[in-house]
Design a protein around this motif. Structure first.
Motif, PDB file in Angstrom:
ATOM      1  N   LEU A  26       0.860  -1.187   0.000  1.00  0.00           N
ATOM      2  CA  LEU A  26       0.000   0.000   0.000  1.00  0.00           C
ATOM      3  C   LEU A  26       0.893   1.233   0.000  1.00  0.00           C
ATOM      4  N   GLY A  29      -2.620   4.542  -2.012  1.00  0.00           N
ATOM      5  CA  GLY A  29      -3.900   3.835  -1.955  1.00  0.00           C
ATOM      6  C   GLY A  29      -4.942   4.325  -2.948  1.00  0.00           C
ATOM      7  N   THR A  30      -4.615   5.323  -3.762  1.00  0.00           N
ATOM      8  CA  THR A  30      -5.647   5.901  -4.648  1.00  0.00           C
ATOM      9  C   THR A  30      -6.120   4.921  -5.719  1.00  0.00           C
ATOM     10  N   THR A  71       5.196  12.217  -3.668  1.00  0.00           N
ATOM     11  CA  THR A  71       3.901  12.276  -4.350  1.00  0.00           C
ATOM     12  C   THR A  71       4.087  12.788  -5.783  1.00  0.00           C
ATOM     13  N   ALA A  73       2.460  15.142  -7.114  1.00  0.00           N
ATOM     14  CA  ALA A  73       2.448  16.613  -7.104  1.00  0.00           C
ATOM     15  C   ALA A  73       3.824  17.154  -6.715  1.00  0.00           C
ATOM     16  N   ASP A  74       4.424  16.618  -5.641  1.00  0.00           N
ATOM     17  CA  ASP A  74       5.744  17.117  -5.223  1.00  0.00           C
ATOM     18  C   ASP A  74       6.783  16.873  -6.315  1.00  0.00           C
ATOM     19  N   SER A  97      -6.481  14.525 -10.771  1.00  0.00           N
ATOM     20  CA  SER A  97      -6.909  15.822 -10.240  1.00  0.00           C
ATOM     21  C   SER A  97      -5.863  16.287  -9.239  1.00  0.00           C
ATOM     22  N   SER A  98      -5.959  17.544  -8.809  1.00  0.00           N
ATOM     23  CA  SER A  98      -4.968  18.057  -7.848  1.00  0.00           C
ATOM     24  C   SER A  98      -4.982  17.206  -6.579  1.00  0.00           C
ATOM     25  N   GLN A  99      -6.170  16.788  -6.123  1.00  0.00           N
ATOM     26  CA  GLN A  99      -6.246  15.983  -4.894  1.00  0.00           C
ATOM     27  C   GLN A  99      -5.548  14.631  -5.073  1.00  0.00           C
ATOM     28  N   LEU A 100      -5.816  13.977  -6.209  1.00  0.00           N
ATOM     29  CA  LEU A 100      -5.219  12.651  -6.426  1.00  0.00           C
ATOM     30  C   LEU A 100      -3.704  12.760  -6.569  1.00  0.00           C
ATOM     31  N   ARG A 101      -3.244  13.802  -7.261  1.00  0.00           N
ATOM     32  CA  ARG A 101      -1.792  13.961  -7.428  1.00  0.00           C
ATOM     33  C   ARG A 101      -1.111  14.253  -6.092  1.00  0.00           C
ATOM     34  N   ASN A 102      -1.844  14.886  -5.171  1.00  0.00           N
ATOM     35  CA  ASN A 102      -1.288  15.158  -3.838  1.00  0.00           C
ATOM     36  C   ASN A 102      -1.102  13.880  -3.029  1.00  0.00           C
ATOM     37  N   ARG A 103      -1.824  12.845  -3.363  1.00  0.00           N
ATOM     38  CA  ARG A 103      -1.791  11.613  -2.572  1.00  0.00           C
ATOM     39  C   ARG A 103      -1.044  10.488  -3.306  1.00  0.00           C
TER      40      ARG A 103
END
Ligand SMILES: Cc1cc2nc3c(=O)[nH]c(=O)nc-3n(C[C@H](O)[C@H](O)[C@H](O)COP(=O)(O)OP(=O)(O)OC[C@H]3O[C@@H](n4cnc5c(N)ncnc54)[C@H](O)[C@@H]3O)c2cc1C
Ligand code: SF4
Ligand code: FES
Ligand code: FES
Lengths: 325, 155
Positions: A26, A29-30, A71, A73-74, A97-103
């Motif tokens: 894991l 987890g997205t 991540t 995003a990073d 999306s921005s949220q998914l790329r952040n995780r």
């Protein structure tokens, strides 16, 4: 979700070596948690790698070493990625999306599974999910499916955008296998479906991706990531093209073209690219490269449009790469 | 019982909980903490209604297992305001009339906060792309974009 055992791995656990073999890894987890909710994946135990020491990006004269746990995003917004590997920045930011790329993590992005609708629908036959049951997509609704490297068993695509840019850059993947680090060239990480579509890649159970090594050359002058999709954002690619060029006095000094949305792995043919070294960087030559790169492409009904779409996209991406905006 | 221990802060308060590992952050917030400002739309990462902040970054709480958030700083819409005062982002959403039914609004607001924290928006396209992870069934996009732009400019 089916109940499972959960272990949070520490660096000391790694030296034991056995923990990973019997567990599913894991990361963010997205993808995995989503598949577990659908009952497509039903692991008995999860090994959470979130605390392992692979969350850094390291710069060296050999290139950039991206930790598997950094991540998306990073990674995209890292100063050296933006300046030296803009094709990777653009590909990552074109994804999800921005949220998914952040995780989402870099390692998880590499091993995310196909978005074939029938793979997700546990009431349908699918050789990837349940080997031997058949492929519902071949004679079904296959708008998002592959046109290259398909088999009679499976016509799924690899859905990642990031991987298309990594293929073009000819990155390498560092894998921890039984306590030793092995290095896998990017084009050998993923595989074509053949008669074993349940295998997305060439890793073995227990293998842990630790880093992605970017080579020193980042093609920051002439690059493009062109993604064609049903809506402008927050949608997977129908087809995508990562194009990198080096041009000297109007002639092609180096050329890299990797395609997404067309095969079970990012599609790239080194022999075809080499044929164009020294030739003029012209639309005619780009058209001829496109023809050679997708030679043998075959549609399955609702995805026939991808053949002409990807041809046009390759030429457009290469022309854009000559003059990046 | 099959539970695992996890520590985090939730809207500034330290929490230690033994939880079944298949509990998502979204279900924990809504069903264990009764923090129902965070909404469940699709439960599959496809709508953004469940967006919360983890260490200042916006994420889809429906795809995060709570056990995997050990050490995290979690902020929900209930934690962005102080006492009786709305946060500047909430105030701007009201002023710009940036919602109709309000179901997507907590997630939209968390996304604007994360956008300011990240500070990487250089164009209208980038702003729209950043906000595209939050769907709005009422299609209040015009004013949501206007509010998001103002929030970014004023941050
Ligand atoms: C609605 C939605 C839209 C999306 N759109 C796009 C898109 O447009 N383009 C795109 O490219 N992606 C898209 N994605 C996919 C997203 O990029 C992936 O879900 C993400 O990259 C997976 O990363 P993760 O860290 O969350 O992986 P996880 O879900 O944790 O893991 C994914 C897989 O990788 C394995 N794994 C993870 N890390 C390692 C490691 N270090 N070593 C070995 N195995 C490992 C896991 O066991 C699992 O099998 C989308 C996802 C969603 C939900
Ligand atoms: S294309 Fe592959 S993943 Fe999709 S149904 Fe056929 S076998 Fe399954
Ligand atoms: S509920 Fe999480 S994205 Fe829709
Ligand atoms: S205001 Fe109703 S869903 Fe956005």
């Amino acid at each position: 979700m089916k109940p499972f055992q959960y272990t949070r791995l520490s660096t000391e656990d790694l030296s034991l070596g056995t923990t990973l073999r019997d567990s599913t890894i894991l990361a963010g987890g997205t993808n995995l948690v989503d598949l577990m909710k659908y009952g497509v994946e039903e692991p008995d135990s999860l090994a959470d790698i979130g605390k392992l020491p692979y969350a850094q990006i390291e710069e060296s004269d050999k290139g950039l070493l991206l930790g598997a746990l950094v991540t998306n995003a990073d990674t995209a917004y890292h100063a050296a990625v933006k300046s030296t590997y803009p094709v990777l920045n653009k590909a990552i930011l074109a994804a999800a999306s921005s949220q998914l790329r952040n995780r989402a993590t870099n390692g998880g992005n590499l091993l995310q599974r196909t978005r074939c609708y029938y793979f997700y629908d546990t009431t349908m036959p699918c050789n990837k999910r349940e080997p031997g049951t058949g492929c519902a997509a071949i004679k079904g609704f296959n708008r998002i499916h592959a046109i290259l490297g398909t088999s009679a068993s499976c016509i799924a695509t690899h859905p990642s955008d990031m991987c298309v840019a990594l293929a073009a850059l000819e990155a390498k993947v560092h894998v921890l296998r039984k306590g030793e680090t092995i290095v896998i060239p990017f084009d050998q990480l993923h595989r074509l479906p053949g008669d074993q579509p349940e295998k997305d890649h060439n890793l073995e159970p227990g293998d842990l991706i630790t880093h992605i090594q970017l080579p020193a050359e980042g093609f920051s002058e002439h690059f493009e990531y062109l993604k064609i999709r049903d809506r402008e954002s927050y949608a997977f690619a129908l087809v995508s093209v990562a194009a990198c060029l080096k041009v000297s006095q109007g002639k092609i000094a180096d050329i890299r073209v990797a395609l997404g949305g067309v095969a079970h792995k990012p599609w790239k043919l080194k022999e075809v690219e080499k044929d164009f070294f020294g030739k003029e960087a012209s639309t005619e030559n780009f058209q001829s490269l496109a023809e050679q790169l997708i030679q043998g492409a075959q549609g399955f009904g609702t995805n026939d449009f991808k053949i002409s779409l990807v041809k046009g996209a390759i030429v457009r991406a290469l022309n854009n790469a000559l003059n990046p905006s | 019982m099959n539970t695992n221990l996890v520590h985090f802060t939730l809207n500034g308060e330290p929490v230690e909980v033994a939880i079944e590992p298949w509990t998502t952050l979204l279900d924990y917030l809504r069903y264990h903490q009764k923090l129902v400002g965070t909404k469940k739309g699709c439960d599959h990462g496809q709508c953004g209604a469940c967006t919360v902040l983890i260490d200042g970054n916006s994420v889809n709480s429906c795809l995060c297992l709570l056990v995997s958030l050990d050490g995290a700083e979690i902020t929900t819409i209930e934690g962005v305001a102080t006492a009786d005062n709305l946060s500047p982002e909430q105030q701007i959403f009201i002023e710009e009339d940036a919602y109709q039914c309000g179901f997507c609004t907590p997630g939209q607001i968390c996304s604007t906060i994360a956008m300011c924290n990240r500070g990487e928006i250089n164009s209208e396209e980038e702003l729209k792309d950043w906000m595209s992870g939050n769907l709005c069934r009422c299609a209040a996009y015009k004013n949501i974009t206007k509010a998001a732009r103002r929030i970014y400019e004023e941050s």
